[in-house]
Design a protein around this motif. Structure first.
Motif, PDB file in Angstrom:
ATOM      1  N   ALA A 166       0.684  -1.292   0.112  1.00 17.65           N
ATOM      2  CA  ALA A 166      -0.010  -0.074   0.073  1.00 17.65           C
ATOM      3  C   ALA A 166       0.949   1.329   0.035  1.00 17.65           C
ATOM      4  O   ALA A 166       0.272   2.282  -0.456  1.00 17.65           O
ATOM      5  CB  ALA A 166      -1.058  -0.056   1.231  1.00 17.65           C
ATOM      6  N   ALA A 167       2.086   1.100   0.450  1.00 17.27           N
ATOM      7  CA  ALA A 167       2.962   2.340   0.337  1.00 17.27           C
ATOM      8  C   ALA A 167       3.750   2.561  -0.816  1.00 17.27           C
ATOM      9  O   ALA A 167       4.199   3.530  -1.165  1.00 17.27           O
ATOM     10  CB  ALA A 167       4.166   2.095   1.439  1.00 17.27           C
ATOM     11  N   GLY A 168       3.180   1.658  -1.924  1.00 15.39           N
ATOM     12  CA  GLY A 168       3.772   2.001  -3.531  1.00 15.39           C
ATOM     13  C   GLY A 168       4.752   1.164  -3.800  1.00 15.39           C
ATOM     14  O   GLY A 168       5.299   1.304  -4.979  1.00 15.39           O
ATOM     15  N   HIS A 169       5.045   0.107  -3.104  1.00 14.05           N
ATOM     16  CA  HIS A 169       6.211  -0.852  -3.469  1.00 14.05           C
ATOM     17  C   HIS A 169       5.725  -1.761  -4.683  1.00 14.05           C
ATOM     18  O   HIS A 169       4.651  -2.438  -4.343  1.00 14.05           O
ATOM     19  CB  HIS A 169       7.031  -1.552  -2.605  1.00 14.05           C
ATOM     20  CG  HIS A 169       7.546  -0.408  -1.326  1.00 14.05           C
ATOM     21  ND1 HIS A 169       8.793  -0.126  -1.753  1.00 14.05           N
ATOM     22  CD2 HIS A 169       7.211  -0.039  -0.326  1.00 14.05           C
ATOM     23  CE1 HIS A 169       9.384   0.849  -0.794  1.00 14.05           C
ATOM     24  NE2 HIS A 169       8.181   0.770   0.015  1.00 14.05           N
ATOM     25  N   ASP A 170       6.549  -2.204  -5.406  1.00 10.55           N
ATOM     26  CA  ASP A 170       6.058  -2.951  -6.663  1.00 10.55           C
ATOM     27  C   ASP A 170       5.905  -4.641  -6.242  1.00 10.55           C
ATOM     28  O   ASP A 170       4.832  -5.125  -6.488  1.00 10.55           O
ATOM     29  CB  ASP A 170       6.898  -2.796  -7.879  1.00 10.55           C
ATOM     30  CG  ASP A 170       6.942  -1.530  -8.440  1.00 10.55           C
ATOM     31  OD1 ASP A 170       5.786  -0.777  -8.529  1.00 10.55           O
ATOM     32  OD2 ASP A 170       7.887  -1.299  -9.129  1.00 10.55           O
ATOM     33  N   THR A 171       6.761  -4.756  -5.133  1.00  8.59           N
ATOM     34  CA  THR A 171       6.917  -6.175  -4.514  1.00  8.59           C
ATOM     35  C   THR A 171       7.188  -5.995  -3.234  1.00  8.59           C
ATOM     36  O   THR A 171       7.874  -5.041  -2.721  1.00  8.59           O
ATOM     37  CB  THR A 171       7.544  -7.281  -5.401  1.00  8.59           C
ATOM     38  OG1 THR A 171       7.263  -8.459  -4.899  1.00  8.59           O
ATOM     39  CG2 THR A 171       8.991  -7.099  -5.505  1.00  8.59           C
ATOM     40  N   VAL A 172       7.432  -7.003  -2.307  1.00  9.56           N
ATOM     41  CA  VAL A 172       7.749  -7.122  -1.085  1.00  9.56           C
ATOM     42  C   VAL A 172       8.768  -8.249  -1.015  1.00  9.56           C
ATOM     43  O   VAL A 172       8.425  -9.624  -1.178  1.00  9.56           O
ATOM     44  CB  VAL A 172       6.837  -7.227   0.108  1.00  9.56           C
ATOM     45  CG1 VAL A 172       7.355  -7.298   1.212  1.00  9.56           C
ATOM     46  CG2 VAL A 172       5.897  -6.058  -0.127  1.00  9.56           C
ATOM     47  N   HIS A 173      10.086  -8.240  -0.995  1.00 11.79           N
ATOM     48  CA  HIS A 173      11.065  -9.288  -0.767  1.00 11.79           C
ATOM     49  C   HIS A 173      10.856  -9.918   0.860  1.00 11.79           C
ATOM     50  O   HIS A 173      10.617  -8.937   1.851  1.00 11.79           O
ATOM     51  CB  HIS A 173      12.502  -9.150  -0.909  1.00 11.79           C
ATOM     52  CG  HIS A 173      12.882  -8.819  -2.346  1.00 11.79           C
ATOM     53  ND1 HIS A 173      12.060  -7.833  -3.057  1.00 11.79           N
ATOM     54  CD2 HIS A 173      13.342  -9.634  -3.066  1.00 11.79           C
ATOM     55  CE1 HIS A 173      12.679  -7.567  -4.201  1.00 11.79           C
ATOM     56  NE2 HIS A 173      13.364  -8.938  -4.266  1.00 11.79           N
ATOM     57  N   HIS A 174      11.220 -11.100   1.128  1.00 14.21           N
ATOM     58  CA  HIS A 174      11.080 -11.805   2.550  1.00 14.21           C
ATOM     59  C   HIS A 174      12.143 -12.313   2.962  1.00 14.21           C
ATOM     60  O   HIS A 174      13.110 -13.049   2.140  1.00 14.21           O
ATOM     61  CB  HIS A 174       9.964 -12.828   2.457  1.00 14.21           C
ATOM     62  CG  HIS A 174       9.796 -13.464   3.666  1.00 14.21           C
ATOM     63  ND1 HIS A 174       9.798 -12.534   4.912  1.00 14.21           N
ATOM     64  CD2 HIS A 174       9.375 -14.631   4.104  1.00 14.21           C
ATOM     65  CE1 HIS A 174       9.440 -13.515   5.867  1.00 14.21           C
ATOM     66  NE2 HIS A 174       9.245 -14.616   5.320  1.00 14.21           N
ATOM     67  N   LEU A 175      12.773 -11.985   4.290  1.00  7.79           N
ATOM     68  CA  LEU A 175      13.762 -12.409   4.971  1.00  7.79           C
ATOM     69  C   LEU A 175      13.217 -13.436   5.846  1.00  7.79           C
ATOM     70  O   LEU A 175      12.769 -13.001   6.868  1.00  7.79           O
ATOM     71  CB  LEU A 175      14.880 -11.533   5.600  1.00  7.79           C
ATOM     72  CG  LEU A 175      16.144 -11.989   5.704  1.00  7.79           C
ATOM     73  CD1 LEU A 175      17.018 -10.393   6.419  1.00  7.79           C
ATOM     74  CD2 LEU A 175      16.281 -12.983   7.073  1.00  7.79           C
ATOM     75  N   ALA A 176      13.340 -14.799   5.457  1.00  9.02           N
ATOM     76  CA  ALA A 176      12.426 -15.883   6.129  1.00  9.02           C
ATOM     77  C   ALA A 176      13.074 -16.440   7.102  1.00  9.02           C
ATOM     78  O   ALA A 176      14.360 -16.269   7.473  1.00  9.02           O
ATOM     79  CB  ALA A 176      12.112 -17.010   5.277  1.00  9.02           C
TER      80      ALA A 176
END
Length: 317
Positions: A166-176
């Motif tokens: 919602a903040a405008g990022h195209d995607t979100v990466h994950h550090l699992a």
């Protein structure tokens, strides 16, 4: 006991229930009985009660490590909840000889039941729990052999990921978190589900072991990210330092969200947006579920909500 009952205006059976920490007492009645106990100097004798009832009013805690902040917070929460119910707590760690040895040590101490915590839960599922040892497992898939109390890890992760999108990022990466951890798998599942809803293909996650050092080293595999959801706050701390080391600003260049809301999360630079686990509620519910099982109640499965706490590390893209 008769003196306490007379002073509180209740039956001796009600006094017994209060003294034994039974949940089947109205709160106002419990408070009145406890005032009468305090006024008269009434104290239960644990050894005598154990001889009479066959129960020691001691519960166990099985844990793989206390080095992580989450496990330490759960130890504190369970210890406080047990004390409120007048139960002692015996803590054992799973060593090289495995969880069966941990169960054996608890049984030798005469515990009435045990809470199995986080990473140790996978070991408990694979082993056959002793039939005479009541268990409550914190963070586990459904299992009819014991009660389960867990955080809504997936729900918290979905909210964190949706916040970054919602903040405008195209995607979100994950550090699992580490493979084999139920909590890590659930947080990864929530992250993936939020991306699916947004119509975004999930990038390949990096993986750490919950430690700050692993978070620091994992950032090298996420250099193209503008938004990172990190599976716990300790790894997020390492990620923040690594990003600073390579000259990437948070949140101007990379937004970061953690999970747990540890005590110092608001003191990170910048203050960390994170998903708050309610460790106190988890501890209370785990202890209540265990005492209910000890008293003959049926196993339960409870989920505690997780809440997103927005701070400066996740400002808009």
């Amino acid at each position: 006991m008769a003196d306490v009952a007379e002073r509180a205006g209740v039956s001796a059976q009600t006094v017994s229930r209060v003294a034994n920490g039974s949940p089947r007492v109205d709160p106002a009645t419990r408070a009145r009985v406890e005032r009468a106990m305090a006024d008269l100097g009434y104290r239960m004798h644990r050894a005598a009660r154990a001889l009479r009832t066959g129960q020691t009013s001691t519960i166990g805690l099985v844990v793989s490590t206390l080095a992580t902040v989450g496990n330490s917070r759960m130890l504190q929460a369970i210890s406080q909840a047990a004390a409120e119910r007048d139960y002692a707590l015996a803590v054992v760690t799973v060593g090289e000889r495995g969880i069966r040895e941990a169960f054996a040590r608890l049984r030798s101490q005469g515990v009435d039941g045990a809470v199995v915590l986080n990473e140790a839960t996978e070991l408990a599922r694979d082993a056959e729990p002793p039939a005479d040892l009541h268990l409550v497992v914190v963070d586990s898939p459904p299992d009819p052999r014991f009660s389960i109390v867990q955080t809504d890890h997936a729900g918290g992760a979905r909210e964190a990921t949706a916040h970054l999108l919602a903040a405008g990022h195209d995607t979100v990466h994950h550090l699992a978190g580490p493979a084999g951890s139920f909590a890590a798998a659930e947080r990864e599942r929530g992250w993936r589900e939020a991306l699916v809803v947004a119509g975004v293909t999930a990038p390949e996650p990096a993986r750490g072991d919950w430690s700050s050092a692993s978070g620091h080293s994992a950032v090298g595999r996420l250099l193209g990210a503008t938004a990172i959801f990190v599976a716990n706050d300790q790894m997020a701390l390492g990620a923040l330092r690594a990003l600073s080391d390579i000259g990437r600003r948070v949140p101007e260049d990379v937004a970061v969200v953690g999970f747990d809301d540890i005590v110092d999360a608001a003191e990170f630079r910048p203050p960390l947006t994170t998903v708050r686990q309610d460790f106190d509620t988890l501890g209370r519910r785990a202890v209540t579920a265990l005492i209910t099982a000890i008293e003959g109640g049926a196993p339960v499965a409870e989920t505690v909500a997780a809440t997103l706490v927005v701070r400066a590390s996740s400002a808009g893209a």
